[in-house]
Scaffold this motif. Structure first.
Motif, PDB file in Angstrom:
ATOM      1  N   TRP A 138     -12.291   6.534  -5.210  1.00  0.00           N
ATOM      2  CA  TRP A 138     -12.126   5.488  -4.216  1.00  0.00           C
ATOM      3  C   TRP A 138     -13.032   4.321  -4.552  1.00  0.00           C
ATOM      4  O   TRP A 138     -14.207   4.516  -4.863  1.00  0.00           O
ATOM      5  CB  TRP A 138     -12.484   6.003  -2.828  1.00  0.00           C
ATOM      6  N   THR A 139     -12.499   3.095  -4.477  1.00  0.00           N
ATOM      7  CA  THR A 139     -13.329   1.900  -4.635  1.00  0.00           C
ATOM      8  C   THR A 139     -13.641   1.296  -3.272  1.00  0.00           C
ATOM      9  O   THR A 139     -14.711   0.758  -3.065  1.00  0.00           O
ATOM     10  CB  THR A 139     -12.637   0.848  -5.523  1.00  0.00           C
ATOM     11  N   THR A 140     -12.670   1.373  -2.360  1.00  0.00           N
ATOM     12  CA  THR A 140     -12.862   0.961  -0.967  1.00  0.00           C
ATOM     13  C   THR A 140     -12.134   1.984  -0.109  1.00  0.00           C
ATOM     14  O   THR A 140     -11.502   2.899  -0.627  1.00  0.00           O
ATOM     15  CB  THR A 140     -12.276  -0.444  -0.696  1.00  0.00           C
ATOM     16  N   ALA A 141     -12.169   1.797   1.188  1.00  0.00           N
ATOM     17  CA  ALA A 141     -11.465   2.723   2.082  1.00  0.00           C
ATOM     18  C   ALA A 141      -9.948   2.601   1.940  1.00  0.00           C
ATOM     19  O   ALA A 141      -9.221   3.520   2.285  1.00  0.00           O
ATOM     20  CB  ALA A 141     -11.877   2.469   3.530  1.00  0.00           C
ATOM     21  N   GLU A 142      -9.473   1.464   1.417  1.00  0.00           N
ATOM     22  CA  GLU A 142      -8.031   1.237   1.300  1.00  0.00           C
ATOM     23  C   GLU A 142      -7.498   1.377  -0.115  1.00  0.00           C
ATOM     24  O   GLU A 142      -6.296   1.286  -0.332  1.00  0.00           O
ATOM     25  CB  GLU A 142      -7.671  -0.179   1.795  1.00  0.00           C
ATOM     26  N   GLU A 143      -8.371   1.560  -1.104  1.00  0.00           N
ATOM     27  CA  GLU A 143      -7.920   1.533  -2.488  1.00  0.00           C
ATOM     28  C   GLU A 143      -8.506   2.698  -3.272  1.00  0.00           C
ATOM     29  O   GLU A 143      -9.693   2.989  -3.168  1.00  0.00           O
ATOM     30  CB  GLU A 143      -8.351   0.213  -3.121  1.00  0.00           C
ATOM     31  N   LEU A 144      -7.648   3.363  -4.055  1.00  0.00           N
ATOM     32  CA  LEU A 144      -8.146   4.412  -4.936  1.00  0.00           C
ATOM     33  C   LEU A 144      -7.436   4.360  -6.266  1.00  0.00           C
ATOM     34  O   LEU A 144      -6.384   3.745  -6.409  1.00  0.00           O
ATOM     35  CB  LEU A 144      -8.022   5.796  -4.288  1.00  0.00           C
ATOM     36  N   TYR A 145      -8.036   4.999  -7.245  1.00  0.00           N
ATOM     37  CA  TYR A 145      -7.490   5.095  -8.584  1.00  0.00           C
ATOM     38  C   TYR A 145      -7.298   6.561  -8.925  1.00  0.00           C
ATOM     39  O   TYR A 145      -8.094   7.408  -8.521  1.00  0.00           O
ATOM     40  CB  TYR A 145      -8.430   4.454  -9.607  1.00  0.00           C
ATOM     41  N   THR A 168      -0.640  -0.388   2.187  1.00  0.00           N
ATOM     42  CA  THR A 168       0.727  -0.830   1.946  1.00  0.00           C
ATOM     43  C   THR A 168       1.553   0.187   1.166  1.00  0.00           C
ATOM     44  O   THR A 168       2.741  -0.045   0.936  1.00  0.00           O
ATOM     45  CB  THR A 168       0.722  -2.151   1.153  1.00  0.00           C
ATOM     46  N   SER A 169       0.945   1.272   0.724  1.00  0.00           N
ATOM     47  CA  SER A 169       1.586   2.300  -0.112  1.00  0.00           C
ATOM     48  C   SER A 169       2.071   1.735  -1.442  1.00  0.00           C
ATOM     49  O   SER A 169       2.980   2.267  -2.062  1.00  0.00           O
ATOM     50  CB  SER A 169       2.740   2.973   0.620  1.00  0.00           C
ATOM     51  N   GLU A 170       1.482   0.644  -1.886  1.00  0.00           N
ATOM     52  CA  GLU A 170       1.831   0.026  -3.164  1.00  0.00           C
ATOM     53  C   GLU A 170       1.042   0.684  -4.287  1.00  0.00           C
ATOM     54  O   GLU A 170      -0.138   0.975  -4.136  1.00  0.00           O
ATOM     55  CB  GLU A 170       1.507  -1.467  -3.113  1.00  0.00           C
TER      56      GLU A 170
END
Length: 64
Positions: free
Chosen positions: A22-29, A44-46
């Motif tokens: 996780w990089t932020t609460a909304e983004e992961l790799y 956004t499920s993108e």
């Protein structure tokens, strides 16, 4: 801590996912044995393929 899990109709990775970060609460790799690193936007499920690794590289860990 609660973890919300949802399944996509079409999977983005074709092989076993070996790690997520996780990089932020909304983004992961995520990276997997299909030699891809994918960025996920959880709001956004993108999804975006960040890199396609060479066939002889199997990522097992992220280092930020």
């Amino acid at each position: 801590m609660r973890l919300k899990i949802s399944l996509l109709k079409e999977p983005k990775h074709q092989e076993l996912v070996s790690c997520v970060g996780w990089t932020t609460a909304e983004e992961l790799y995520s990276c997997s044995d299909d030699h891809q690193i994918v960025k996920w936007n959880l709001l956004t499920s993108e999804t975006t393929q960040i890199v396609k690794l060479p066939d002889d590289i199997y990522p097992i860990d992220f280092h930020w």
